[in-house]
Design a protein around this motif. Structure first.
Motif, PDB file in Angstrom:
ATOM      1  N   HIS A  92      27.320 -28.567  26.155  1.00 24.78           N
ATOM      2  CA  HIS A  92      27.155 -27.125  25.925  1.00 24.78           C
ATOM      3  C   HIS A  92      26.194 -26.576  26.974  1.00 24.78           C
TER       4      HIS A  92
ATOM      5  N   PRO B 198      24.295 -23.207  27.249  1.00 24.32           N
ATOM      6  CA  PRO B 198      23.899 -21.852  26.846  1.00 24.32           C
ATOM      7  C   PRO B 198      23.235 -21.105  28.008  1.00 24.32           C
ATOM      8  N   ARG B 199      23.285 -19.766  27.948  1.00 26.36           N
ATOM      9  CA  ARG B 199      22.724 -18.920  29.017  1.00 26.36           C
ATOM     10  C   ARG B 199      21.418 -18.247  28.606  1.00 26.36           C
ATOM     11  N   SER B 200      20.999 -18.452  27.350  1.00 26.95           N
ATOM     12  CA  SER B 200      19.744 -17.823  26.905  1.00 26.95           C
ATOM     13  C   SER B 200      19.059 -18.752  25.899  1.00 26.95           C
TER      14      SER B 200
ATOM     15  N   GLU C  15      20.720 -18.391  22.499  1.00 22.78           N
ATOM     16  CA  GLU C  15      21.981 -19.125  22.365  1.00 22.78           C
ATOM     17  C   GLU C  15      21.705 -20.630  22.172  1.00 22.78           C
TER      18      GLU C  15
ATOM     19  N   SER D  15      20.602 -21.186  18.610  1.00 23.50           N
ATOM     20  CA  SER D  15      21.728 -21.113  17.655  1.00 23.50           C
ATOM     21  C   SER D  15      22.525 -22.403  17.675  1.00 23.50           C
ATOM     22  N   LEU D  16      22.776 -22.924  18.888  1.00 20.45           N
ATOM     23  CA  LEU D  16      23.517 -24.191  18.988  1.00 20.45           C
ATOM     24  C   LEU D  16      22.749 -25.316  18.296  1.00 20.45           C
TER      25      LEU D  16
END
Ligand code: FAD
Length: 288
Positions: A9, A11-13, A16, A19-20
């Motif tokens: 995965h 994520p860009r932030s 995010e 949350s993952l």
């Protein structure tokens, strides 16, 4: 050996990534530079089903000065620390320590946040951060909390970081102008972890020690703050008597594990010697 398969995965932030982490739970691990995690996966000491790569989150990178502190993003690599004029000029102890880590390949990928999150007593950043009185910003689903480096490392591969948190930033108070520093690390060869190492940050008033911080690498299950040695040196000059006493007090708290780098007695003696050298070098660099 290749690691077991996993889902990747990117994520860009920070939001995010959090949350993952929350949705994937214990099946997921955060991936930074991968220089500690991937070897563990190849050896099957870690078998996460999901890797959450922090590399594409701009907020986790970089070094900046804010007020009297240096703020360092957790994903800043060792090479980026070394290339930073702010780190070299404002916190030279950190630059000296980072330069002693592994080799250029590892330093180009390995991150300061990964080094601190791994909880390996052989890693160099824990003692450096304790000597610098750093704090760590841990970000989780309920927001941020800030914890002191001294007290963050709980045991072998164990820190105060909760499973749903990310170490996002390191905050280092800029040492007083004129203070001296030294990281003395004994290693068998380039690329090896410390047999023993000592970080010192020191201020002189006249010939006497006004303030000193001493922290030790790889001589116990966590990096150690040498409180008794710090207290014994404060108000005294750096000479053979005070150095001998500091080395004795430091050695009295060492509990190293014997391995291919030496037995406990040898590592303890080397920690005493690294402490003497670090204090002498820091005092020589200090200006009242
Ligand atoms: P990763 O390996 O990606 O992650 C390590 C652990 O931290 C994982 O559990 C991961 O989930 C977690 N993690 C990573 N980032 C975060 C974060 N921001 N928040 C929460 N958890 C996170 N280190 C030294 O200090 N001194 C040495 O002398 C030294 N020698 C080495 C020699 C070799 C040959 C190698 C391969 C490594 C060496 N290392 C040394 C370790 C190296 O510095 C690693 O890079 C470091 O320990 C981990 O950083 P990383 O960015 O690679 O993290």
């Amino acid at each position: 050996m290749i690691p077991p398969s996993f889902e990747y995965h990117a994520p860009r932030s920070i939001g995010e990534a959090l949350s993952l982490l929350a949705s994937l739970g214990g099946d997921a691990k955060l991936l930074a530079g991968g220089h500690s995690l991937l070897p563990m996966m190849k050896l099957r000491f870690a078998q996460p089903e999901h890797l959450i790569d922090l590399a594409r989150i701009p907020d986790l990178r970089g070094v900046r000065e804010e007020g009297t502190s240096l703020l360092i993003g957790a994903m800043t690599t060792e090479a980026e620390l070394l290339a930073s004029p702010l780190v070299r000029n404002k916190v030279p102890l950190l630059a000296e320590g980072a330069a002693s880590i592994a080799d250029p390949q590892v330093r180009s990928r390995g991150t300061v946040g990964g080094d601190l999150s791994h909880g390996d007593p052989g890693n160099d950043h824990p003692a450096l951060m304790i000597a610098l009185d750093a704090s760590f910003v841990l970000t989780g689903p309920k927001g941020q909390r800030t914890v002191k480096a001294d007290g963050y490392f709980l045991g072998l591969y164990s820190t105060q970081l909760a499973p749903d948190e990310i170490l996002t930033q390191i905050r280092i108070p800029v040492p007083a102008a004129g203070s001296g520093w030294s990281y003395q690390k004994l290693k068998r060869k380039t690329g090896d972890f410390a047999t023993a190492a000592t970080a010192v940050q020191l201020e002189l008033k006249g010939a006497n020690v006004a303030k000193v911080a001493i922290a030790l690498t790889n001589v116990a299950p966590t990096a150690l703050k040498a409180r008794a040695a710090e207290a014994a040196l404060t108000g005294k000059p750096i000479n053979e008597t005070s150095l001998g006493e500091a080395a004795r007090l430091v050695m009295s708290i060492c509990k190293p594990a014997a391995d291919q780098r030496g037995d406990a007695e040898y590592k303890t003696a080397m920690c005493g010697e690294m402490t003497r050298r670090a204090l002498l070098t820091a005092a020589a660099r200090a200006k009242d």
